[in-house]
Design a protein around this motif. Structure first.
Motif, short mmCIF file in Angstrom:
data_model
loop_
_atom_site.label_atom_id
_atom_site.label_comp_id
_atom_site.label_asym_id
_atom_site.label_seq_id
_atom_site.Cartn_x
_atom_site.Cartn_y
_atom_site.Cartn_z
N THR A 101 -17.74 -16.24 -108.12
CA THR A 101 -17.72 -14.82 -107.80
C THR A 101 -17.15 -14.59 -106.40
N CYS A 102 -17.23 -15.59 -105.57
CA CYS A 102 -16.60 -15.59 -104.24
C CYS A 102 -15.56 -16.70 -104.28
N PRO A 103 -14.30 -16.36 -104.46
CA PRO A 103 -13.29 -17.40 -104.65
C PRO A 103 -13.13 -18.32 -103.43
N ALA A 104 -12.86 -19.57 -103.71
CA ALA A 104 -12.55 -20.53 -102.64
C ALA A 104 -11.18 -20.19 -102.08
N ARG A 105 -11.01 -20.39 -100.79
CA ARG A 105 -9.68 -20.22 -100.20
C ARG A 105 -8.72 -21.21 -100.82
N GLU A 106 -9.22 -22.42 -101.08
CA GLU A 106 -8.38 -23.46 -101.67
C GLU A 106 -9.29 -24.51 -102.30
N ILE A 107 -8.73 -25.24 -103.24
CA ILE A 107 -9.40 -26.39 -103.83
C ILE A 107 -8.57 -27.60 -103.48
N ILE A 108 -9.21 -28.59 -102.90
CA ILE A 108 -8.53 -29.82 -102.49
C ILE A 108 -9.13 -30.95 -103.31
N LEU A 109 -8.30 -31.65 -104.05
CA LEU A 109 -8.72 -32.82 -104.82
C LEU A 109 -8.23 -34.06 -104.09
N VAL A 110 -9.17 -34.89 -103.68
CA VAL A 110 -8.84 -36.14 -102.99
C VAL A 110 -9.06 -37.28 -103.98
N VAL A 111 -8.01 -38.03 -104.23
CA VAL A 111 -8.07 -39.14 -105.18
C VAL A 111 -8.15 -40.45 -104.39
N ASP A 112 -9.16 -41.23 -104.72
CA ASP A 112 -9.41 -42.48 -104.00
C ASP A 112 -9.04 -43.68 -104.86
N ASN A 113 -7.95 -44.34 -104.51
CA ASN A 113 -7.61 -45.65 -105.07
C ASN A 113 -7.38 -45.66 -106.58
N ILE A 172 -2.69 -30.52 -113.00
CA ILE A 172 -3.65 -29.57 -112.46
C ILE A 172 -2.93 -28.61 -111.52
N GLU A 173 -2.78 -27.39 -111.97
CA GLU A 173 -2.07 -26.38 -111.18
C GLU A 173 -3.01 -25.66 -110.22
N GLY A 174 -2.48 -25.24 -109.10
CA GLY A 174 -3.24 -24.44 -108.15
C GLY A 174 -4.26 -25.22 -107.34
N VAL A 175 -4.17 -26.53 -107.37
CA VAL A 175 -5.08 -27.40 -106.61
C VAL A 175 -4.22 -28.31 -105.75
N PHE A 176 -4.59 -28.45 -104.48
CA PHE A 176 -3.88 -29.38 -103.61
C PHE A 176 -4.42 -30.77 -103.89
N VAL A 177 -3.57 -31.64 -104.41
CA VAL A 177 -3.96 -33.00 -104.80
C VAL A 177 -3.38 -33.96 -103.78
N THR A 178 -4.23 -34.82 -103.24
CA THR A 178 -3.81 -35.75 -102.21
C THR A 178 -4.53 -37.08 -102.35
N PRO A 179 -3.90 -38.16 -101.92
CA PRO A 179 -4.63 -39.43 -101.90
C PRO A 179 -5.59 -39.47 -100.71
N ASN A 180 -6.61 -40.28 -100.83
CA ASN A 180 -7.50 -40.54 -99.70
C ASN A 180 -6.70 -41.32 -98.66
N THR A 181 -6.63 -40.78 -97.45
CA THR A 181 -5.89 -41.46 -96.37
C THR A 181 -6.84 -42.07 -95.36
N ASN A 182 -8.11 -42.12 -95.71
CA ASN A 182 -9.12 -42.62 -94.81
C ASN A 182 -9.74 -43.89 -95.40
#
Length: 131
Positions: free
Chosen positions: A30-42, A54-64
């Motif tokens: 009901t209160c939209p997120a500014r963004e959805i970030i999906l972090v994929v680990d390994n 997956i559209e509309g989601v920022f998908v990134t690898p784990n860099t940590n």
């Protein structure tokens, strides 16, 4: 009202359907997120499939550091909203989750909040499990 970025960390293609259900639950807020970030680990296969499907989601690898802590740190570092909310890849957020999570931030002395968890049981609770 304060906005939130939602970070979801995932590390296996085996929970693909759960991951998509988690993302869908964030989209229904009901209160939209500014963004959805999906972090994929390994998991390269998961990373590539998520980027492709997956559209509309920022998908990134784990860099940590490998693992949930590193994934959450990666996501928090990319978040643009003043509040970062974490959701597990096998969790479903109630439609008012972000509304309720963000309400306490109206008070200037609030630095962080948490919420209640209800497990999604696929099997009956073991007899020895008290909660």
């Amino acid at each position: 009202m304060t906005e939130a970025s939602v970070v979801i960390c995932a590390d296996t293609l085996d929970r693909w359907d759960d991951l998509n259900a988690a993302i869908a639950s964030v989209r229904r807020q009901t209160c939209p997120a500014r963004e959805i970030i999906l972090v994929v680990d390994n998991d390269e296969a998961l990373l590539e499939r998520a980027r492709r499907e997956i559209e509309g989601v920022f998908v990134t690898p784990n860099t940590n550091v490998r693992g949930l802590c590193g994934g959450r740190t990666t996501g928090a570092g990319l978040a643009s909203a003043p509040v970062v909310a974490f959701l597990d890849d096998d969790a479903i957020a109630d439609e008012r989750w972000l509304d309720e999570l963000l309400m306490p931030y109206a008070h200037p002395r609030v630095l962080g909040v948490g919420g209640r968890l209800e497990p999604l049981r696929r099997k009956p609770r073991p007899w020895w499990f008290l909660c």
